[in-house]
Structure formats: structure tokens, C-alpha cells
Design an enzyme around this catalytic site. Structure first.
Site, PDB file in Angstrom:
ATOM      1  CG  HIS A  80      -2.103   0.709   1.283  1.00  0.00           C
ATOM      2  ND1 HIS A  80      -1.482   2.483   1.303  1.00  0.00           N
ATOM      3  CD2 HIS A  80      -3.756   1.127   1.101  1.00  0.00           C
ATOM      4  CE1 HIS A  80      -2.694   2.851   1.288  1.00  0.00           C
ATOM      5  NE2 HIS A  80      -3.788   1.866   1.060  1.00  0.00           N
ATOM      6  N   PRO A  81       0.600   2.291  -0.623  1.00  0.00           N
ATOM      7  CG  PRO A  81      -1.287   3.678  -1.988  1.00  0.00           C
ATOM      8  CD  PRO A  81      -0.481   2.326  -1.162  1.00  0.00           C
TER       9      PRO A  81
END
Length: 397
Positions: A228-229
Site C-alpha cells: 500500500h502506498p
């Protein structure tokens, strides 16, 4: 009620997956969806394989609960029948390339003349207008042009198509949502309208977080595997007998204690979410070495009751058939084979659980032209003898 959309009539010209997936949602919710097909189509031409007892499982899965009629749209009598049916319909749905129905004389303008209350729902690759409108699109093209393909895959790998046909199905879901909105608007205005949904734009809508990040900081979001960023850890880890997902750790020190790695709670590389993102390679290496030491069920028993993070087993499709929660929620249902063939096939139930007017997923796919006589009688008052005469002339099946 036979579902919340009981009394809504849908004339369905859709084909392949995106359009049928949209109208299937309406059928699940109680609408009378009448699928219009070409009379000369053979059973195996209705959809891709694999075939089960001569039936396309592809067609079976996206067309449950619908009725089937067959009309030759290239004949004047066939077009006249469609216009008569459109007078009785609430919705016409199609997913041909823009202009196809207009060339047949059955586009929005023509059908609005016979029924101003009609909602004409058009699904296409790129929309009814714009520089790309005449281009063809399939699922992979929609994912590519809409941005989702660029975000999926490993960081050092090529763009990767998402494993389900989300390019088609997201467009289909947006079409179904738009139809429901247009029906509500008609309750107020008394007028129908044209609904224009594009597969590419549905994918753009799914890229909302990546788009706003680029807008805010000129960041160029790209592939990063299952990471996930904005959050770490986030993603699948291999156990000794499968895979689990660990995500959204709320209490890092407690999480580390639970998995037997107190040292990670004191490691400056991992003290904060920002630090973990900056050192995500090291973080994932450390976690992978720990998670691999126990089975999936053992980790569930250790981590889930502590409520320190989200945890989930990576189910295979076969696992879903044995999962007690899936069974408890009745999310796989047996649908009978068409044409009186023996046996059933399992399909996903509707995930829309309404307490008062539940969705009904029980009816099989339409037989090819199997409801022509009944629909003509019910919608148009045409006798069986008249339908038989049309059938003899090859206008209908």
C-alpha cells in the site's frame, strides 16, 4: 415483493460480460429482464467456454434470472417489434459500439419517440462522444486505458491485468447504478433519459486515490505489488501452509510482542508508519521470516483475537466452497441447468442483502428464444398463432 425492482421491465440487448453483468444486477433485484438475441445464434456462440453439457459457463454466469427472446433486428418487422416492446419497457440496455443501434433505427432518439419515459442505458469502451468513442474495447483495454493496469503488478515487473475482469464488471456496476439513479429521477420528472457509461471512465473512477496523490504532489503512482502506498505492513505473507494478509496495524509494539518479535518494536526503522514505509523492504523481510514459521490457522488464533490489525486468509476459489462464513452467508447458490438438463452449477449470490425485499438468485439463464411467445403475449398481447407466423418467417425464434 419479488425483489425491490419488481415491476421494472428491462429490454436487454447486451452481450459479452460488461453489459450482461449490469442487467444481471437488476434481475437479481427483481426486475423483469428480457434478453434479446439473434434468432440464428447457436448455443455455443452465446458465450465462451468451458462448456458444461453443451452450455457456455461464461454465458450462464452473467445471465441468470433473465428471460430470453430472439428477434432479427435487420428486418423491418423485427425493428417494429422492438419499438413495440420499447413502449412497454422502463429500461433499454445495450453495449454495442456507439452508433450501432442508431444505424438500425433503434437508438435513443428513435426509441424516445415511442416512449419518453424510457431510460436508455448505453455502455461502451470510451463513451458515446470524444476522440476515442469509435474504438473497440475489451476488459484488458479498459484496464490499460483507465490506469488500473499501470498500478497492478510487481514494482520491477510489467503492467499486469487484474485477475478478475474488473474492466468489464466495474463498468457494468456503474451502468446498474446509473439505471437506478435514472429510475429515481423519472419518479420526480416523469421523463426518461440517456445514460452513457464508458469502461475506461469506470477504471479512472477506481483510481481515485492515485489521481488525487498526483494532483496534490505531482507523485507518479505506479506498481508496487501488494504493498500500500500509505500504510506498512500491508499485504500477503506466506505461512508454513498458505498465505495470510496482514494490514492496518494499530498498535505496533503489541503486534510485535504477539508475533514474538519484541526487537522489531524497538527498531528505529519500524517505529512509525512513515519509518516502516521508508524501510519497507527490510520490514517485509523480517515479517516474512516470522510468518513462515507457523500455519495460517495458528497465526489466526494468535493475532485475530488481539485486535491489533486486520488479518485475512488468502482463499483460493476452491477454499470459498468450504469456507463456513461463505456458507453461513449463503454466498454460493445452486442454479439449475437450462433446457431441463440435469444438475446445477454454483454461482455467487448477490452481495446486496436487503432485509425487507431481498435479492433473489435462483433462476437459471434464459434459453435461446425460450420466452419469445410468453413475452410477446404479456407485453404486447400477441397471440401464439401470430408469434408462430413470425417464427415461420424467421423474424423471431
Amino acid at each position: 415483493m419479488n425483489g425491490p425492482l419488481e415491476g421494472i421491465r428491462v429490454l436487454d440487448f447486451t452481450w459479452a460480460l460488461a453489459g450482461p453483468f449490469a442487467t444481471m444486477q437488476l434481475a437479481d433485484l427483481g426486475a423483469e429482464v428480457v434478453k434479446v438475441e439473434y434468432p440464428e445464434t447457436h448455443e455455443k456462440e452465446r458465450g465462451f467456454g468451458p462448456y458444461h453439457d453443451g452450455i457456455s459457463t461464461f454465458f450462464f454466469s452473467a445471465n441468470r434470472g433473465k428471460k430470453g427472446i430472439a428477434i432479427d433486428l435487420k428486418t423491418e418487422d423485427g425493428k417494429a417489434l422492438v419499438k413495440r416492446l420499447a413502449r412497454r419497457a422502463d429500461v433499454v440496455a445495450e453495449n454495442f459500439r456507439p452508433g450501432t443501434m442508431d444505424r438500425l433505427g433503434l437508438g435513443y432518439s428513435a426509441l424516445r419517440e415511442v416512449n419518453p419515459r424510457l431510460i436508455y442505458a448505453a455502455l461502451s469502451g470510451f463513451g458515446q462522444t470524444g476522440p476515442y468513442s469509435a474504438m473497440a474495447a475489451v476488459d484488458a483495454v479498459a484496464q490499460a486505458m483507465g490506469g488500473t493496469l499501470s498500478l497492478n503488478g510487481e514494482a520491477d515487473g510489467p503492467p499486469m491485468r487484474i485477475g478478475v475482469s474488473i474492466g468489464d464488471m466495474a463498468g457494468g456496476l456503474y451502468l446498474a447504478i446509473g439505471i437506478l439513479a435514472a429510475l429515481r429521477a423519472r419518479d420526480i420528472t416523469g421523463e426518461g433519459q440517456l445514460l452513457d457509461v464508458a469502461l475506461m471512465e469506470a477504471q479512472i473512477a477506481l483510481c481515485e486515490n492515485a489521481i488525487v496523490r498526483h494532483s496534490a504532489s505531482a507523485e507518479a503512482p505506479t506498481r508496487q505489488g501488494s504493498r500500500h502506498p500509505l500504510v506498512a505492513p500491508f499485504g500477503p505473507y506466506e505461512t508454513s501452509d498458505g498465505w495470510i494478509v496482514i494490514a492496518n496495524v494499530k498498535e505496533w509494539e503489541l503486534f510485535c510482542a504477539i508475533i514474538g518479535r519484541d526487537d522489531m518494536a524497538l527498531d528505529e526503522r519500524f517505529l512509525t508508519n512513515r519509518a516502516r514505509l521508508e524501510n519497507v523492504d527490510s520490514l517485509e523481510s523480517e515479517l516474512a521470516s516470522v510468518i513462515a514459521t507457523r500455519t495460517t490457522s495458528e497465526w489466526f488464533a494468535i493475532i485475530e483475537p488481539a485486535n491489533v490489525c486486520a488479518i485475512g486468509k488468502v482463499n483460493t476459489i476452491a477454499d470459498l466452497f468450504e469456507d463456513p462464513h461463505v456458507a453461513g452467508r449463503r454466498m454460493l447458490v445452486d442454479i439449475p441447468m437450462p433446457y431441463g438438463k440435469p444438475g446445477t452449477l454454483k454461482l455467487p449470490n448477490s452481495p446486496v442483502h436487503l432485509s425487507g425485499t431481498p435479492a433473489i438468485v435462483a433462476r437459471t439463464m434464459p434459453e435461446h428464444g425460450g420466452d419469445t411467445s410468453a413475452v410477446f403475449a404479456d407485453w404486447l398481447g400477441i397471440s401464439d398463432e401470430e408469434t408462430a407466423e413470425l417464427r415461420a418467417r424467421g423474424i423471431v425464434k
